[in-house]
Write an enzyme that holds these catalytic residues in place. Structure first.
Site, mmCIF file in Angstrom:
data_model
loop_
_atom_site.group_PDB
_atom_site.id
_atom_site.type_symbol
_atom_site.label_atom_id
_atom_site.label_comp_id
_atom_site.label_asym_id
_atom_site.label_seq_id
_atom_site.Cartn_x
_atom_site.Cartn_y
_atom_site.Cartn_z
ATOM 1 N N GLY A 13 1.018 -1.217 -0.008
ATOM 2 C CA GLY A 13 0.018 0.039 0.010
ATOM 3 C C GLY A 13 1.059 1.228 -0.103
ATOM 4 N N ASN A 108 5.805 -5.903 5.580
ATOM 5 C CA ASN A 108 6.147 -7.382 6.036
ATOM 6 C C ASN A 108 6.436 -8.550 4.760
ATOM 7 O OD1 ASN A 108 5.682 -7.421 8.868
ATOM 8 N ND2 ASN A 108 3.637 -7.564 8.606
ATOM 9 N N THR A 136 5.101 1.233 6.068
ATOM 10 C CA THR A 136 3.782 0.740 6.263
ATOM 11 C C THR A 136 3.047 1.511 7.172
ATOM 12 O OG1 THR A 136 2.457 -0.895 7.144
ATOM 13 C CG2 THR A 136 4.432 -0.941 8.030
ATOM 14 N N ILE A 137 1.896 1.956 6.944
ATOM 15 C CA ILE A 137 1.004 2.903 7.791
ATOM 16 C C ILE A 137 0.802 2.036 8.717
ATOM 17 C CG2 ILE A 137 0.211 4.508 5.870
ATOM 18 C CD1 ILE A 137 -2.672 3.173 6.051
ATOM 19 N N ASP A 138 0.725 0.810 8.938
ATOM 20 C CA ASP A 138 0.217 -0.073 9.904
ATOM 21 C C ASP A 138 0.997 -0.275 11.220
ATOM 22 O OD1 ASP A 138 -2.234 -0.546 8.586
ATOM 23 O OD2 ASP A 138 -1.195 -2.461 7.619
ATOM 24 N N GLY A 181 -6.144 -1.292 9.507
ATOM 25 C CA GLY A 181 -5.316 -2.013 10.554
ATOM 26 C C GLY A 181 -6.026 -3.037 10.949
ATOM 27 N N ARG A 182 -5.483 -3.955 10.191
ATOM 28 C CA ARG A 182 -6.298 -5.678 10.192
ATOM 29 C C ARG A 182 -5.849 -6.313 11.308
ATOM 30 N NH1 ARG A 182 -8.724 -8.535 5.821
ATOM 31 N NH2 ARG A 182 -8.705 -6.575 4.722
ATOM 32 N N TYR A 295 -9.250 4.934 1.765
ATOM 33 C CA TYR A 295 -8.001 5.492 1.148
ATOM 34 C C TYR A 295 -7.549 6.754 1.421
ATOM 35 C CZ TYR A 295 -8.410 1.023 -0.867
ATOM 36 O OH TYR A 295 -8.391 -0.542 -1.065
ATOM 37 N N GLN A 297 -6.987 8.188 4.204
ATOM 38 C CA GLN A 297 -5.914 7.933 5.423
ATOM 39 C C GLN A 297 -4.641 7.720 4.974
ATOM 40 O OE1 GLN A 297 -7.249 4.925 8.191
ATOM 41 N NE2 GLN A 297 -8.512 4.257 6.557
#
EC number: 2.7.1.90
Lengths: 404, 404
Positions: A13, A108, A136-138, A181-182, A295, A297
């Site tokens: 992403g 990842n 990563t934004i996560d 955020g999964r 999207y 964010q």
């Protein structure tokens, strides 16, 4: 005889600062005399196997600086998750083009790709330096204090909730904001940084690190609504029940929305709408609104953390320096050294690849619906300069005449 | 003997600059010696009938300036739409408190309230000056070149689509962004200002001024997707069929989503999800994502047009000047006098109240899915200074070796 050829690519992403890392790699690599060509692969690993390369040696440094400030992956990205055979193809292309240094900017999955390609090269006895550059934004890469891209997305989420709170205070009701955020709740938790006054929202925060219980959720909302006359709620798209099943899927099954009961987490407003329906029907509250940040964010142009920009640039630069002056492959990691300063390390690829960091326990409050001061202290410097601020009237009440 | 008492209130949906108008009224009114008290009503007309007043004379000018820069209604707002009896109550409260000047910041409905209250006062022979101050992100007040609040919301929409376009170019597919606007398409059309390069999205724009035909929509999407390998679409929440029925309701009926077939337009992701489902099932395209901009577009803190800020301040100031130096009630209107400059007029309340402006024909392209240069020229100066800009790599392709 060295070919002096470098390849850089972007995966997963997009973020607001991923092009800073690209510019960092290209501009730093140009400083090394033995570098003859800097190639970019279009659309990540897919562009490598298809040999869709562009020659970044022929791009001006001026335009590279402008692209660095533009969000989303300038080279294009991909969702392909290469298996062993795919990685072997990648390696074959790198060898055919005599690439000696491979830089992959991603999360990842991308780090795992770099790990496998690195092994392929070693097994074949081909001298290839492979460096993974974090993004990563996560914020879910292990070994990193935080990951480039996360601070800017966190800033968007904090600003969005600061505004949604003002809107909700003006026209009171329930507001549900669903955040990406999964597995990791960092981005959802960033909503807490939008709070200023004690009665500001978000009043409740739900992250995937805690099991989501619908009955408790409704009781929490009811209590907050009775206390404040309104309630702003931040919810991670990845919330799930004890068995790990996504709440969106569970609720969708309940209302028999479609034949399969499958609900896509991102790119739909399903979870927000389903939670709003629950609040309306079970608590009998009329004004209930849900937004899915989607999207916006990760792609909104014009909301970026300057700290994030600097660090994203530096991980790109450091990647080249680790490759040129070091003697091993690895993943660049951000380490916090002060409040606030950072330094960079090269971690073994095996230590990062395919692993997922989630929020540390000390970042979440005991009741599981708020963050701690430790988290506020952790996140605040990352958001950068010039955070917008909200002010209130401090008014003196006027005595009533007719409704005494 | 004059009481010197002023009342100001805010109605309808919040905007990024509505507090500029509030500050404009309060700070300008303080300059008049005969003004003894400046009251603010909490939550609009509801606060008036309940006599929920605060004394803004006791607020510092410093804090008023900070509040002016804070989005959303600082006094609180309401969705109440007063009828004749309600307006009579408003008038009775104003008379009891000896209010001599009434300023109401709001949209269509608010201007109609001001009109009725003005008539009530006239009938009762009570000397009350009533001024409506324009505000709406929908830009649908007649007689105004544009309305305060619209430029900042338009800037958010343009920046959101500029970012969504970059994201979509990086990971190609279909992107549907649903924008507020039940009758007027101005805000949705603002998405076109996010375009820079000829192949940038939004590739298709759908506004309520044109009848929405699902078959034509799918054909448009298919053609754009075939041309660009991707497609970014801006859709107004108010799109409807020939009979005027909302597309969200029509599609919901089709999938029998609920027993009543009712779909709320704002505060849910229904329309975006339903359109995405249509594209997926009818065109067989896999990567289809929908976002509903929801409350972010009117409440996001930190995305504002400086032109909008200035003008929102001025309509508040001018309202007080029209009230003090003029001899009639009315609605303050923005008139464009140059490229770019404006002046303000006091229009008769009857000319504005309850009327809805929609997009002029010259602003929409013949095929109905794009805006014209006239619209771009109209909107650009309103967006203000320092619009973020997107840059691209201009790369030289590298010759393939294995996939020749």
């Amino acid at each position: 005889m060295s070919s002096g050829k470098i390849l850089v690519a972007q995966g997963g992403g997009p973020t607001a600062v991923i092009n800073q890392s690209l510019a960092g790699v290209v501009l730093e690599a140009r400083r090394f005399r033995h570098v003859t060509r800097i190639y970019g692969a279009l659309h990540g690993v897919r562009g490598i196997v298809n040999e869709d390369f562009v020659d970044l040696t022929q791009e001006t440094s001026h335009n590279l600086e402008l692209v660095a400030n533009t969000p989303s992956s300038a080279l294009g990205s991909t969702r392909d998750k290469p298996d062993l055979a795919y990685c072997h193809k990648i390696f074959e292309v790198l060898r055919a083009h005599e690439i000696e240094h491979f830089f992959y900017i991603g999360g990842n999955d991308s780090s795992d790709t770099v790990r496998i390609v690195s092994e392929e090269a070693r097994k074949a006895g081909y001298p290839l330096r492979c460096i993974h550059i974090p993004k990563t934004i996560d914020n879910d890469l292990v070994g990193n204090d935080h990951t480039p891209g996360f601070p800017s997305a966190a800033r968007f989420v904090a600003q969005a909730f600061a505004g949604a709170n003002l809107d909700n205070a003006s026209l009171p009701g329930i507001y549900v904001g669903v955040v990406m955020g999964r597995h990791a709740g960092f981005l959802t938790a960033a909503s807490a940084l939008g709070k200023k006054f004690p009665d500001d929202g978000p009043h409740l925060i739900y992250v995937p690190e805690r099991v989501f219980d619908l009955e408790k959720f409704l009781a929490d909302v009811k209590a907050a609504y009775e206390r404040h006359g309104r309630c702003v709620i931040a919810v991670s798209e990845g919330i799930h029940d004890e068995s790990g099943e996504a709440i969106a899927t569970l609720l969708a099954k309940e209302v028999e929305r479609d034949a399969h009961g499958n609900v896509q987490l991102s790119g739909t407003g399903a979870l927000a709408d389903l939670l709003c329906d629950e609040i309306k029907s079970k608590l009998g509250i009329k004004r209930v609104r849900g937004d899915t940040f989607g999207y916006l964010q990760r792609s909104f142009i014009g909301c970026v953390s300057d700290v994030d920009q600097r660090e994203a640039r530096e991980v790109g630069e450091k990647a080249v320096q680790f490759a040129m002056w070091g003697d091993r492959d690895g993943s660049v990691a951000i380490k916090r050294t002060g409040y606030y300063s950072v330094d960079y390390e090269l971690m073994p690829l095996e230590a990062v690849a395919g692993k997922t960091r989630v929020m540390e326990d000390e970042f979440l409050s005991a009741e599981g619906t708020d963050v701690t001061d430790a988290f506020r202290l952790y996140l605040r410097p990352l958001l950068g300069s010039h955070m917008p601020d909200a002010y209130r009237l401090r008014p003196a009440p006027v005595e009533k005449i007719l409704n005494k």
